[in-house]
Design a protein around this motif. Structure first.
Motif, PDB file in Angstrom:
ATOM      1  N   GLU A 129       0.834  -1.211   0.000  1.00 45.50           N
ATOM      2  CA  GLU A 129       0.000   0.000   0.000  1.00 45.50           C
ATOM      3  C   GLU A 129       0.871   1.264   0.000  1.00 45.50           C
ATOM      4  O   GLU A 129       0.556   2.234  -0.692  1.00 45.50           O
ATOM      5  CB  GLU A 129      -0.954  -0.025   1.197  1.00 45.50           C
ATOM      6  CG  GLU A 129      -1.787   1.248   1.366  1.00 45.50           C
ATOM      7  CD  GLU A 129      -2.696   1.592   0.172  1.00 45.50           C
ATOM      8  OE1 GLU A 129      -2.837   0.768  -0.759  1.00 45.50           O
ATOM      9  OE2 GLU A 129      -3.254   2.712   0.165  1.00 45.50           O
ATOM     10  N   ARG A 132       1.971   1.680  -3.481  1.00 49.54           N
ATOM     11  CA  ARG A 132       0.895   2.208  -4.319  1.00 49.54           C
ATOM     12  C   ARG A 132       0.791   3.731  -4.173  1.00 49.54           C
ATOM     13  O   ARG A 132       0.646   4.455  -5.172  1.00 49.54           O
ATOM     14  CB  ARG A 132      -0.446   1.548  -3.948  1.00 49.54           C
ATOM     15  CG  ARG A 132      -1.572   1.811  -4.959  1.00 49.54           C
ATOM     16  CD  ARG A 132      -2.898   1.248  -4.482  1.00 49.54           C
ATOM     17  NE  ARG A 132      -3.415   1.981  -3.330  1.00 49.54           N
ATOM     18  CZ  ARG A 132      -4.119   3.112  -3.406  1.00 49.54           C
ATOM     19  NH1 ARG A 132      -4.411   3.640  -4.580  1.00 49.54           N
ATOM     20  NH2 ARG A 132      -4.534   3.713  -2.307  1.00 49.54           N
ATOM     21  N   LEU A 183      -1.905  -1.460  -8.048  1.00 47.09           N
ATOM     22  CA  LEU A 183      -0.778  -0.653  -8.526  1.00 47.09           C
ATOM     23  C   LEU A 183      -0.918  -0.398 -10.025  1.00 47.09           C
ATOM     24  O   LEU A 183      -0.814   0.739 -10.501  1.00 47.09           O
ATOM     25  CB  LEU A 183       0.537  -1.377  -8.219  1.00 47.09           C
ATOM     26  CG  LEU A 183       1.803  -0.664  -8.671  1.00 47.09           C
ATOM     27  CD1 LEU A 183       2.224   0.353  -7.620  1.00 47.09           C
ATOM     28  CD2 LEU A 183       2.941  -1.636  -8.918  1.00 47.09           C
TER      29      LEU A 183
END
Length: 260
Positions: A129, A132, A183
């Motif tokens: 995360e 991302r 992503l």
DNA sequence: ATGTCGATACTTTATCGA
């Protein structure tokens, strides 16, 4: 311009092999993962003598990433933003430029995440995360950007020999695959999927159980390209022969050719 | 069914991570 990524599984345990493999890539930029050494133990001179500029972000024993570049670095940024307490050396970003075109490259060693049900898997998803969020920032720069490395994700069933054998593995979990898709869904393109997309094309074969002679591999090393880089994508090559050399890494390099 | 490799340390084998 050719950009390659390779999990070398200790740069010092196989320096002669690594020099042979990296020389054979004929790449302009090489991202390395799993150096397994601190920065001062990286064999910098061996690469500088061959004309490489060297950026490293290492740590003792585990992890460690590097970027080799034939072009000088305009900028080098170690560490993935988002958690100042994270001491694992898994991310290094650099910018190079040629003919007025800037190219941003990240060398990524995503956490393995095994075994399931432990803090290791939680760390994997949290790290994903953070990646991302950084990838979203970089997308908005509207640059040529390549996020390359060992993602420790098997994106499709066809990216392994036997899906049933990987069912309980962190590399094959729906959450891991969803994080990789999230992503890409920012606007990035998996270079292999765009240029080739073939099934049973692997970048890793375990040292155990005769995985290499039986071709029981997985595709887990990826190059994610920003839209501007995707527009320049010409071809992708998996350097499979590296797995058959003396004292090989368990991964082989994968490279993308961009029209730059 | 089995099978490996690399780094580390209160080391010469056990442990961890992959």
């Amino acid at each position: 311009m050719r950009i390659a990524t390779w999990n070398v599984n200790s740069i010092n345990a196989r320096l002669p092999t690594a020099l042979t493999v990296i020389g054979g890539l004929e790449a302009d930029i090489v991202c390395l993962q799993e150096l397994k050494c601190e920065d001062h133990k990286f064999p910098r001179e061996a690469f500088e003598d061959l004309g490489w500029n060297v950026a490293t972000h290492g740590q003792k024993t585990y992890n460690g990433v590097a970027i080799l570049s034939k072009l000088p670095f305009d900028e080098v940024l170690p560490r993935l933003p988002g958690d100042d307490t994270d001491e694992q050396a898994r991310y290094l970003e650099a910018v190079v430029s040629t003919g007025g075109t800037a190219v941003r490259v990240a060398s990524i060693y995503l956490p393995n995440g095994n075994p399931l049900g432990t803090e290791k898997f939680t760390y994997k998803l949290a790290w994903f995360e953070r990646l991302r969020l950084r990838a979203r920032e970089l997308r908005d720069y509207e640059e040529l950007c390549v996020l390359a490395g060992d993602y420790n994700v098997i994106p499709r069933d066809e990216d392994c020999y036997d899906p049933a054998a990987w069912k309980g593995d962190a590399l094959f979990q729906p959450e891991s695959r969803a994080a990789y898709r999230a992503l890409l869904n920012l606007g990035y393109t998996d270079a292999f999927m765009a240029a080739d997309g073939g099934i049973h094309r692997y970048t890793f074969w375990d040292y155990q159980a005769g995985a290499w002679p039986k071709d029981h591999g997985i595709r887990i090393d990826h190059l994610a390209l920003s839209p501007q880089a995707t527009d320049r994508l010409k071809s992708v090559k998996i350097h499979r022969a590296a797995r058959g050399l003396e004292k090989p890494s368990d991964h082989v390099p994968i490279s993308a050719d961009l029209a730059i």
